[in-house]
Write a protein that holds these residues in place. Structure first.
Motif, PDB file in Angstrom:
ATOM      1  N   VAL A  70       0.827  -1.203   0.000  1.00  0.00           N
ATOM      2  CA  VAL A  70       0.000   0.000   0.000  1.00  0.00           C
ATOM      3  C   VAL A  70       0.864   1.257   0.000  1.00  0.00           C
ATOM      4  O   VAL A  70       1.829   1.363   0.748  1.00  0.00           O
ATOM      5  N   GLU A  71       0.491   2.199  -0.855  1.00  0.00           N
ATOM      6  CA  GLU A  71       1.141   3.505  -0.865  1.00  0.00           C
ATOM      7  C   GLU A  71       0.060   4.561  -0.648  1.00  0.00           C
ATOM      8  O   GLU A  71      -0.904   4.636  -1.416  1.00  0.00           O
ATOM      9  N   VAL A  72       0.207   5.347   0.421  1.00  0.00           N
ATOM     10  CA  VAL A  72      -0.766   6.380   0.758  1.00  0.00           C
ATOM     11  C   VAL A  72      -0.102   7.750   0.626  1.00  0.00           C
ATOM     12  O   VAL A  72       0.933   8.009   1.234  1.00  0.00           O
ATOM     13  N   LYS A  73      -0.721   8.614  -0.178  1.00  0.00           N
ATOM     14  CA  LYS A  73      -0.168   9.946  -0.410  1.00  0.00           C
ATOM     15  C   LYS A  73      -1.092  11.009   0.161  1.00  0.00           C
ATOM     16  O   LYS A  73      -2.304  10.905   0.066  1.00  0.00           O
ATOM     17  N   SER A  74      -0.489  12.047   0.735  1.00  0.00           N
ATOM     18  CA  SER A  74      -1.254  13.198   1.208  1.00  0.00           C
ATOM     19  C   SER A  74      -0.408  14.436   0.961  1.00  0.00           C
ATOM     20  O   SER A  74       0.736  14.344   0.481  1.00  0.00           O
ATOM     21  N   ASN A  75      -0.954  15.602   1.273  1.00  0.00           N
ATOM     22  CA  ASN A  75      -0.194  16.844   1.080  1.00  0.00           C
ATOM     23  C   ASN A  75       1.015  16.917   2.004  1.00  0.00           C
ATOM     24  O   ASN A  75       2.023  17.536   1.680  1.00  0.00           O
ATOM     25  N   LYS A  76       0.891  16.281   3.164  1.00  0.00           N
ATOM     26  CA  LYS A  76       1.955  16.365   4.164  1.00  0.00           C
ATOM     27  C   LYS A  76       3.018  15.283   4.000  1.00  0.00           C
ATOM     28  O   LYS A  76       4.201  15.535   4.172  1.00  0.00           O
TER      29      LYS A  76
END
Length: 203
Positions: free
Chosen positions: A60-66
């Motif tokens: 799993v790869e989770v991306k956010s602004n931070k």
């Protein structure tokens, strides 16, 4: 000379006939093999939607602004009322297990600060990564659909909690098993990318 020509013509015709018969049988066998071993696209979709249980190891790869987080997670689903996810990597949250029983989420690992986990790993704690979560959304959403190409079936739906969050599940046509799941955020950017390393779905 005439006899020789006749023999050549006869040999040519026999060779051509054998070749035609060979091609015919090869095509016919290929069709029978395809019909015997492969389900239709609709049957594969139904197989996923009607699954009774599944086991998977996902990347799993989770991306956010931070930030951007990567996990390896072991998943188990046993009926509509029970499922679990256990983190194998990264090491700082290894062993965290999220269990859903009768709709209630429970985090297990007394050695870690679980409040921090909930804040920093929202997609993990909100259960978006489960295959059964996708299936629930697909069944309950009015805009669910699937399309296909030569190798894959793409099932598309949206989150029932937020219609702007789009989900796409890719199915391998040869195996009938999921290969990846993409979740788009409200800005139409891929927020979660799931690669199925190992998966076994039973319907």
């Amino acid at each position: 000379m005439k006899r020789g020509k006749k023999i050549i013509i006869i040999c040519f015709c026999v060779t051509l006939l054998i070749l035609v018969i060979f091609i015919f049988f090869k095509i016919n066998m290929a069709k029978n093999l395809k019909i015997g071993n492969n389900k239709s696209s609709q049957e594969m979709v139904d197989n996923i939607l009607n699954m009774k249980n599944y086991e998977a190891v996902i990347e799993v790869e989770v991306k956010s602004n931070k930030n951007q987080n990567k996990y390896i997670i072991k998943q188990n689903y046993d009926g509509e009322n029970e499922s679990s996810q256990e983190v194998l990597e990264p090491s700082n949250i290894k062993g965290v297990k999220i269990t859903k029983t009768n709709g209630e989420l429970k985090l297990e690992n007394t050695n870690l600060n679980l409040v921090s986990i909930l804040e920093n790993y929202e997609y993990l704690s909100e259960n978006h990564l489960d295959l059964d979560s996708f299936i629930t959304d697909y069944k309950e959403s009015n805009n669910s659909k699937y399309s296909e190409n030569q190798e894959e079936i793409i099932m598309e739906t949206s989150s029932k909690k937020d219609l702007k969050i789009k989900k796409s599940l890719y199915i391998n046509k040869k195996t009938g098993m999921p290969t990846k799941l993409e979740i788009e955020d409200t800005n139409k950017k891929i927020a979660v990318y799931i690669l199925y390393r190992e998966v076994n779905v039973n319907s």
